[in-house]
Design an enzyme around this catalytic site. Sequence first.
Site, PDB file in Angstrom:
ATOM      1  N   ASP A 343       0.843  -1.186   0.000  1.00 55.79           N
ATOM      2  CA  ASP A 343       0.000   0.000   0.000  1.00 55.79           C
ATOM      3  C   ASP A 343       0.883   1.242   0.000  1.00 55.79           C
ATOM      4  O   ASP A 343       2.103   1.158   0.209  1.00 55.79           O
ATOM      5  CB  ASP A 343      -0.893  -0.023   1.250  1.00 55.79           C
ATOM      6  CG  ASP A 343      -2.063   0.951   1.166  1.00 55.79           C
ATOM      7  OD1 ASP A 343      -2.502   1.254   0.042  1.00 55.79           O
ATOM      8  OD2 ASP A 343      -2.530   1.391   2.225  1.00 55.79           O
ATOM      9  N   GLU A 346       2.668   4.852  -4.204  1.00 56.40           N
ATOM     10  CA  GLU A 346       2.682   5.722  -5.402  1.00 56.40           C
ATOM     11  C   GLU A 346       4.044   6.375  -5.678  1.00 56.40           C
ATOM     12  O   GLU A 346       4.319   6.616  -6.868  1.00 56.40           O
ATOM     13  CB  GLU A 346       1.597   6.802  -5.272  1.00 56.40           C
ATOM     14  CG  GLU A 346       0.185   6.279  -5.387  1.00 56.40           C
ATOM     15  CD  GLU A 346      -0.261   5.530  -4.144  1.00 56.40           C
ATOM     16  OE1 GLU A 346      -1.040   4.574  -4.281  1.00 56.40           O
ATOM     17  OE2 GLU A 346       0.190   5.878  -3.038  1.00 56.40           O
ATOM     18  N   ASP A 424      -9.182   3.886  -2.690  1.00 59.46           N
ATOM     19  CA  ASP A 424     -10.034   4.367  -1.599  1.00 59.46           C
ATOM     20  C   ASP A 424     -11.315   4.998  -2.156  1.00 59.46           C
ATOM     21  O   ASP A 424     -11.440   6.225  -2.257  1.00 59.46           O
ATOM     22  CB  ASP A 424      -9.276   5.376  -0.742  1.00 59.46           C
ATOM     23  CG  ASP A 424      -8.102   4.728  -0.010  1.00 59.46           C
ATOM     24  OD1 ASP A 424      -8.084   3.490   0.085  1.00 59.46           O
ATOM     25  OD2 ASP A 424      -7.219   5.458   0.462  1.00 59.46           O
TER      26      ASP A 424
END
Length: 989
Positions: A343, A346, A424
């Site tokens: 997670d 990015e 999300d």
Amino acid sequence: MTGDSLETVDMASKDMIFKPILEHGVFRFDCSVVHRKAAFPSVSFKNSKDWEVPIVSHDVPAYIPTCDCLQDQQVVTFEFSPGTSFYGTGEVSGQLERTGKRVFTWNTDAWGYGSGTTSLYQSHPWVLVVLPTGETLGVLADTTRKCEIDLRNEGIIRIISPTSYPIITFGPFSSPTAVLESLSHAIGTVFMPPKWALGYHQCRWSYMSDKRVAEIAQTFRDKKIPSDVIWMDIDYMDGFRCFTFDKERFPDPNALAKDLHNNGFKAIWMLDPGIKQEEGYYVYDSGSKNDVWISRADGKPFIGEVWPGPCVFPDYTNSKTRSWWANLVKEFVSNGVDGIWNDMNEPAVFKVVTKTMPENNIHRGDDDLGGVQNHSHYHNVYGMLMARSTYEGMELADKNKRPFVLTRAGFIGSQRYAATWTGDNLSNWEHLHMSISMVLQLGLSGQPLSGPDIGGFAGNATPRLFGRWMGVGAMFPFCRGHSEAGTDDHEPWSFGEECEEVCRAALKRRYQLLPHFYTLFYIAHTTGAPVAAPIFFADPKDSRLRTVENGFLLGPLLIYASTLSSQGSHELQHILPRGIWLRFDFEDSHPDLPTLYLQGGSIISLAPPHLHVGEFSLSDDLILLVSLDENGKAKGLLFEDDGDGYGYTKGRFLVTHYIAERHSSTVTVKVSKTEGDWQRPKRRIHVQLLLGGGAMLDAWGMDGEIIHIKVPSESEVSELISTSNERFKLHMENTKLIPEKEVLPGQKGMELSKEPIELNSGDWKLNIVPWIGGRILSMRHVPSGIQWLHSRIDINGYEEYSGTEYRSAGCTEEYNVIERDLEHAGEEESLILEGDVGGGLVLRRKISIPKDNPRVFQIASSIEARSVGAGSGGFSRLVCLRVHPTFTLLHPTESFVSFTSIDGSKHEVWPDSGEQLYEGNNLPHGEWMLVDKSLNLRLSNRFDVSQVFKCIVHWDCGTVNLELWSEDRPVSKESPLKIEHEYEVTSFP
């Protein structure tokens, strides 16, 4: 540089040079030989040499793009005929058919994204082009850099990114599946998932202790709701330090894993890239010793704030770092870890408006990835390379098990290492609807193993929304429920008995379909074909199917779901492809469950209905669902192996090809051929022959033997179908939708009426409609009698948007009236409006006519963060406040815009100039004027130049837009975007 700014420059386009590569129908295009030599190695290709070496071919491309190079930007343009449809572009939200959209490939932590958000967590610079004939072409811009894909004009693809990069085209081929298969020969296919990974996954941020995890697992078993996997989010760690466990809440992860395994569950644990900068923490010490951290431009390790506080970040572009990480993963797996969740990769960084690290950070990349480059070069592939390192670490840990990795960030090609999800999302009906298109777009971009957070991550689902989402989510390739900290419980039993029963039925459907899912993934792994595909794949020539967004195909299985709160799937008009499509169910029909069809000519394999706990047992009965075509024939295949490991690569598998044929009144079902040397289980086989309307005939036999089914007469078949249809109709009439509890309004304020609100004071009379974007319909200057705005309720007038898209959130949402002061003559009149634009963001506008200067009226607008999730570091998705008034020209040939720039230069902008953009020192210095020479009047618009990033003048037929744009950035509660401006009419000398 964006497409808008490039449109104002006259460029000399030239055809790109090309060479055939890889295989028939695949071409590489470059702007020139010089550009070809300057291109960086491919990261998307599984073997970068494949696009360097030409093949011997006499093929000539059907479409040759043009190339323009301007200010270090390479602009590539394709032109196709009207009626061409565009798809792909990866994870990006919005409609399925991409024509009219613009996408930017820049991996972004996009908590609370909306339908108009142009950059999400992954980058897929790829467009699937479906021509009016049904022939299909694939276009890949093979660059890791930020890339604009502009599909706003029909039939036109425009790709803009820093030079130099090649364009790879695949096709045109006869079908979209053929294009995706050809693409997979370049970028690789999806990894073969272990069979358990295709079951239902339960996750929450976070289950706060091992006791709570065990309780959740046991509740699934007690309630007989199928599930295979429990996930551990970030709170299992000791102070958010990766590769550690909290000693009080998760003191013995091996014991927890053992208990879960004994109860038929696998355990997946999260790992983030942010490593706490703390001496004595073994991961930080080891990484510092091995010099694996990304560095700043000055050579020192970059420090960014994430969950643990100050963090350093591994440089996965370097093989030494990937090896170091893989060995940490290897040791981590020894704690009973079955899968790993990457997670925040990015990479996400807190407390900065870019939400990521500086673009001038330095990576010491391997030569075959591009060598030493700054972060702007490697940003989009950082998450993929982290997933690759994690995958390789799991391989090191156990060579007899297939790794399972889930990644949030990715790039085209990351399907080789990891599954993904759509990030999300929000618990609302729009996101339920978008989840179908987003899963399909990922599949069309080479990533078939994906799904959304079922029920929505942020916010509280209602019972009906959750049950409906579980109904369709159970049919997605990756099936996981996940919800945010601070929300209500979102397990299947959390919404009452009716919702629980629908969730149980939905997941039982999935588990009966597991043999079919597993077969589809074997086909995807070996050929590159999609698992879930848009309905138009059944007939690419049929233009009716190209925009269907509430249904999809799983091979020959068609799923139609309702994404409307008020209607069940059976109440909607289902557009079916040509041919025979027969409805069926598992004797579980419900308005909140999708409607299922099987294509004529198909056979799919199902598990028996009593196998719902843990992994599917291959030694039990098998069901064949058969739907004959118009010629009385059907075929299908089933892939079987141990469900894990790599025996299937060495022949230890079984592919069974089943066929069915009707001769007179008898249908025979048999095995036509087999592949592999895996032993066929001794099992009974239950054949269900679909007749239509849900009616079917049953027959039993042993797998491998010929089975005969006696078909009744035509009149008897008609009677069976009629009876089944009546039974289905009666059942649906007596089965109601899951209750939808009332949603409390987020804002206190006046009840909205459907009457415009009038502000009438001083020199101005304004009409505003709160219920459609708070639009100002008219703007009448009383002394002169001039109506500067004149719009319909649903279009034009004064609008505000929350993004760079033409129709982004804010222009149509219903606004609440928060404060209204209109009563006292001679006092300041004001109106405050607020509109929820999603993702915890509110667009707020105050309109006022000050009593000390009644000649002007003022508008103060802002985008404010009210409830942005902690998972985004306190910042929203990227947003841009756009003021967009459409002024009416009474004398078009006598009107112009006048202003003085910040640099002192004077400008007159006339209608024949089309659209003009001004930024930097060319910005108007706080004021610009719309002048009507015939009236000798000018409408002055004054604004705070520190709040305005660019201004746009756009002339149209009898109108002009004078747009004010803020900067494009995330906002937090402390850093809203604002534009404050006012209007006044004065005489023109």
